[in-house]
Design a protein around this motif. Structure first.
Motif, PDB file in Angstrom:
ATOM      1  N   VAL A 241       0.854  -1.189   0.000  1.00 46.19           N
ATOM      2  CA  VAL A 241       0.000   0.000   0.000  1.00 46.19           C
ATOM      3  C   VAL A 241       0.888   1.237   0.000  1.00 46.19           C
ATOM      4  CG1 VAL A 241      -0.167   0.076   2.517  1.00 46.19           C
ATOM      5  CG2 VAL A 241      -1.990   1.084   1.122  1.00 46.19           C
ATOM      6  N   GLN A 242       0.394   2.295  -0.590  1.00 44.91           N
ATOM      7  CA  GLN A 242       1.133   3.549  -0.577  1.00 44.91           C
ATOM      8  C   GLN A 242       0.991   4.243   0.764  1.00 44.91           C
ATOM      9  OE1 GLN A 242      -0.233   5.873  -3.946  1.00 44.91           O
ATOM     10  NE2 GLN A 242       1.401   5.053  -5.238  1.00 44.91           N
ATOM     11  N   ALA A 243       1.967   5.041   1.098  1.00 45.76           N
ATOM     12  CA  ALA A 243       1.904   5.823   2.329  1.00 45.76           C
ATOM     13  C   ALA A 243       0.620   6.652   2.342  1.00 45.76           C
ATOM     14  CB  ALA A 243       3.122   6.724   2.448  1.00 45.76           C
ATOM     15  N   GLY A 244      -0.031   6.656   3.503  1.00 49.19           N
ATOM     16  CA  GLY A 244      -1.303   7.337   3.644  1.00 49.19           C
ATOM     17  C   GLY A 244      -2.506   6.450   3.393  1.00 49.19           C
ATOM     18  N   GLY A 245      -2.260   5.264   2.879  1.00 49.58           N
ATOM     19  CA  GLY A 245      -3.341   4.334   2.588  1.00 49.58           C
ATOM     20  C   GLY A 245      -3.754   3.516   3.794  1.00 49.58           C
TER      21      GLY A 245
ATOM     22  N   ASN B  40      -4.935   2.703   9.279  1.00 47.71           N
ATOM     23  CA  ASN B  40      -5.127   3.883   8.441  1.00 47.71           C
ATOM     24  C   ASN B  40      -3.896   4.774   8.493  1.00 47.71           C
ATOM     25  OD1 ASN B  40      -7.800   3.028   7.937  1.00 47.71           O
ATOM     26  ND2 ASN B  40      -8.559   4.143   9.734  1.00 47.71           N
ATOM     27  N   SER B  41      -3.809   5.691   7.541  1.00 50.57           N
ATOM     28  CA  SER B  41      -2.689   6.644   7.491  1.00 50.57           C
ATOM     29  C   SER B  41      -1.355   5.928   7.632  1.00 50.57           C
ATOM     30  CB  SER B  41      -2.852   7.703   8.596  1.00 50.57           C
ATOM     31  OG  SER B  41      -4.063   8.397   8.458  1.00 50.57           O
ATOM     32  N   LEU B  42      -1.194   4.869   6.869  1.00 48.35           N
ATOM     33  CA  LEU B  42       0.007   4.053   6.985  1.00 48.35           C
ATOM     34  C   LEU B  42       1.254   4.832   6.602  1.00 48.35           C
ATOM     35  CD1 LEU B  42      -1.505   0.736   5.707  1.00 48.35           C
ATOM     36  CD2 LEU B  42      -0.241   0.989   7.858  1.00 48.35           C
ATOM     37  N   LYS B  43       2.326   4.533   7.314  1.00 48.15           N
ATOM     38  CA  LYS B  43       3.614   5.176   7.090  1.00 48.15           C
ATOM     39  C   LYS B  43       4.639   4.128   6.667  1.00 48.15           C
ATOM     40  CE  LYS B  43       2.686   8.405  10.912  1.00 48.15           C
ATOM     41  NZ  LYS B  43       3.197   8.922  12.211  1.00 48.15           N
TER      42      LYS B  43
ATOM     43  N   TYR C 152      -0.703 -18.651  21.579  1.00 40.53           N
ATOM     44  CA  TYR C 152      -0.793 -19.069  20.179  1.00 40.53           C
ATOM     45  C   TYR C 152      -0.432 -17.895  19.265  1.00 40.53           C
ATOM     46  CZ  TYR C 152      -3.436 -22.955  22.154  1.00 40.53           C
ATOM     47  OH  TYR C 152      -3.827 -24.038  22.889  1.00 40.53           O
ATOM     48  N   TRP C 153       0.177 -18.245  18.138  1.00 45.34           N
ATOM     49  CA  TRP C 153       0.625 -17.237  17.166  1.00 45.34           C
ATOM     50  C   TRP C 153       0.217 -17.644  15.755  1.00 45.34           C
ATOM     51  CZ3 TRP C 153       3.212 -12.728  18.386  1.00 45.34           C
ATOM     52  CH2 TRP C 153       3.621 -12.591  19.711  1.00 45.34           C
ATOM     53  N   GLY C 154      -0.051 -16.619  14.955  1.00 45.43           N
ATOM     54  CA  GLY C 154      -0.264 -16.846  13.541  1.00 45.43           C
ATOM     55  C   GLY C 154       1.066 -16.924  12.810  1.00 45.43           C
ATOM     56  N   GLN C 155       0.983 -17.187  11.521  1.00 45.47           N
ATOM     57  CA  GLN C 155       2.191 -17.371  10.714  1.00 45.47           C
ATOM     58  C   GLN C 155       2.778 -16.052  10.232  1.00 45.47           C
ATOM     59  OE1 GLN C 155      -0.856 -17.654   9.606  1.00 45.47           O
ATOM     60  NE2 GLN C 155      -0.889 -16.516   7.671  1.00 45.47           N
ATOM     61  N   GLY C 156       1.997 -14.976  10.357  1.00 49.20           N
ATOM     62  CA  GLY C 156       2.480 -13.669   9.936  1.00 49.20           C
ATOM     63  C   GLY C 156       1.988 -13.286   8.556  1.00 49.20           C
ATOM     64  N   THR C 157       1.753 -12.001   8.361  1.00 50.01           N
ATOM     65  CA  THR C 157       1.355 -11.482   7.056  1.00 50.01           C
ATOM     66  C   THR C 157       2.154 -10.206   6.793  1.00 50.01           C
ATOM     67  OG1 THR C 157      -0.534 -10.837   5.672  1.00 50.01           O
ATOM     68  CG2 THR C 157      -0.613 -10.148   7.978  1.00 50.01           C
ATOM     69  N   GLN C 158       2.670 -10.104   5.580  1.00 50.26           N
ATOM     70  CA  GLN C 158       3.546  -8.990   5.239  1.00 50.26           C
ATOM     71  C   GLN C 158       2.734  -7.734   4.921  1.00 50.26           C
ATOM     72  OE1 GLN C 158       7.119  -8.822   4.984  1.00 50.26           O
ATOM     73  NE2 GLN C 158       6.667  -6.625   4.781  1.00 50.26           N
ATOM     74  N   VAL C 159       3.137  -6.634   5.524  1.00 55.79           N
ATOM     75  CA  VAL C 159       2.582  -5.321   5.196  1.00 55.79           C
ATOM     76  C   VAL C 159       3.741  -4.459   4.715  1.00 55.79           C
ATOM     77  CG1 VAL C 159       1.537  -3.221   6.107  1.00 55.79           C
ATOM     78  CG2 VAL C 159       0.671  -5.462   6.818  1.00 55.79           C
ATOM     79  N   THR C 160       3.623  -3.963   3.486  1.00 56.48           N
ATOM     80  CA  THR C 160       4.664  -3.126   2.911  1.00 56.48           C
ATOM     81  C   THR C 160       4.060  -1.785   2.527  1.00 56.48           C
ATOM     82  OG1 THR C 160       5.816  -5.066   2.039  1.00 56.48           O
ATOM     83  CG2 THR C 160       6.418  -2.926   1.124  1.00 56.48           C
TER      84      THR C 160
END
Length: 127
Positions: free
Chosen positions: A12-16, A84-87, A116-124
């Motif tokens: 996602v783009q910054a601000g998304g 929201n407002s991702l940086k 318990y833990w999940g496997q993880g999901t990438q956020v870029t």
């Protein structure tokens, strides 16, 4: 055996915005609290947000307050993280976690506070 399955990560783009989901399934699962952590390359896993399963109280690290919202659906054993407002600095692998054994606390910011833990999901987040 309880399994935690995350979804919703991506680029996602910054601000998304992005919305992460994490569903717990299998076994007999009853949470005391659930949380989200994140881990950026070369850094330790850090606390992001948590929610108490019975009363719904929420807790956030300062870096995400006012931008991220954690919520839950008790019937679906699912926790969400609306971002929201991702940086750019939010870029990381995001993990959900659950505390299902007894706890005297409403939440924990420590990784050892969860069962318990999940496997993880990438956020870029691109600049």
């Amino acid at each position: 055996q309880v399994k935690m399955v995350e979804s919703g990560g991506g680029l996602v783009q910054a601000g998304g915005s992005l919305r992460l989901s994490c569903a717990a399934s299998g076994g007999i699962f009853s949470a005391y609290y659930m949380g989200w952590f994140r881990q950026a390359p070369g850094k330790e896993r850090e606390f992001v947000a948590a929610i108490n399963w019975s009363v719904g109280s929420t807790y956030y690290t300062d870096a995400v307050k006012g931008r991220f919202t954690i919520s839950r659906d008790n019937a679906k054993n699912t926790v969400y993280l609306q971002m929201n407002s991702l940086k750019f600095e939010d870029t990381a692998v995001y993990y959900c976690a659950a505390k299902s054994s007894y706890s005297a606390y409403f939440y924990s910011t420590a990784t050892y506070g969860y069962d318990y833990w999940g496997q993880g999901t990438q956020v870029t987040v691109s600049g």
